[in-house]
Design a protein around this motif. Structure first.
Motif: not given
Length: 149
Positions: A1-8, A37-53
């Motif tokens: 498991m990788n810390e970079e793969l834990v989304a906000p 590749p995951g939210c953080r690795p692809r430069g998205k803080n969080c794909t699900y929450m990004d537009n709402h927060c």
């Protein structure tokens, strides 16, 4: 498991079907799966929450638990869906990280999602190890049984 793969939002992208499909390159094995590749690795803080927060969108917080509105309505909705269909909780993940730290969370996740046959990661979305049992993706009974667990 990788810390970079834990989304906000508390999602462990390392056990997501789309991440595992990429890791095991399932398209080459004849499966039509989306890759991520995951939210953080692809430069998205969080794909699900990004537009709402705006805090996540601007990178002002790293995890939703750092917000005064935790858990917000959008996160609560996501959490309810994941509890219902995938037997995991984004909110519980975030609370665990807040109290115990990322290292402890990653150790717990590695144990929780470890394939008993090969030691690889099992998908949280369907309970399948894409390393030793990718053919199970064609068997909807396994997926239904996982969701009804």
């Amino acid at each position: 498991m990788n810390e970079e793969l834990v989304a906000p939002c508390g999602m462990n992208c390392g056990v997501c079907t789309n991440y595992l499909a990429l890791q095991y390159d399932l398209k080459k094995k004849g499966f039509h799966r989306s890759y991520c590749p995951g939210c953080r690795p692809r430069g998205k803080n969080c794909t699900y929450m990004d537009n709402h927060c705006h805090l996540l969108g601007k990178g002002l917080i790293s995890f939703c638990y750092q917000c005064n509105d935790f858990p917000c309505r959008k996160l609560a909705y996501l959490d309810k869906r994941y509890r219902t269909f995938y037997h995991m909780s984004n909110i519980e993940n975030l609370e665990f990280i807040k109290i115990n730290g990322m290292e402890s969370f990653l150790k717990k996740e590695a144990q929780k999602w470890k394939c008993p046959q090969c030691g690889g990661a099992i998908s949280c979305h369907n309970g399948i190890c894409f390393n030793c049992n990718p053919q199970d993706l064609r068997n909807r009974t396994i997926i239904s049984r996982w969701r009804g667990k």
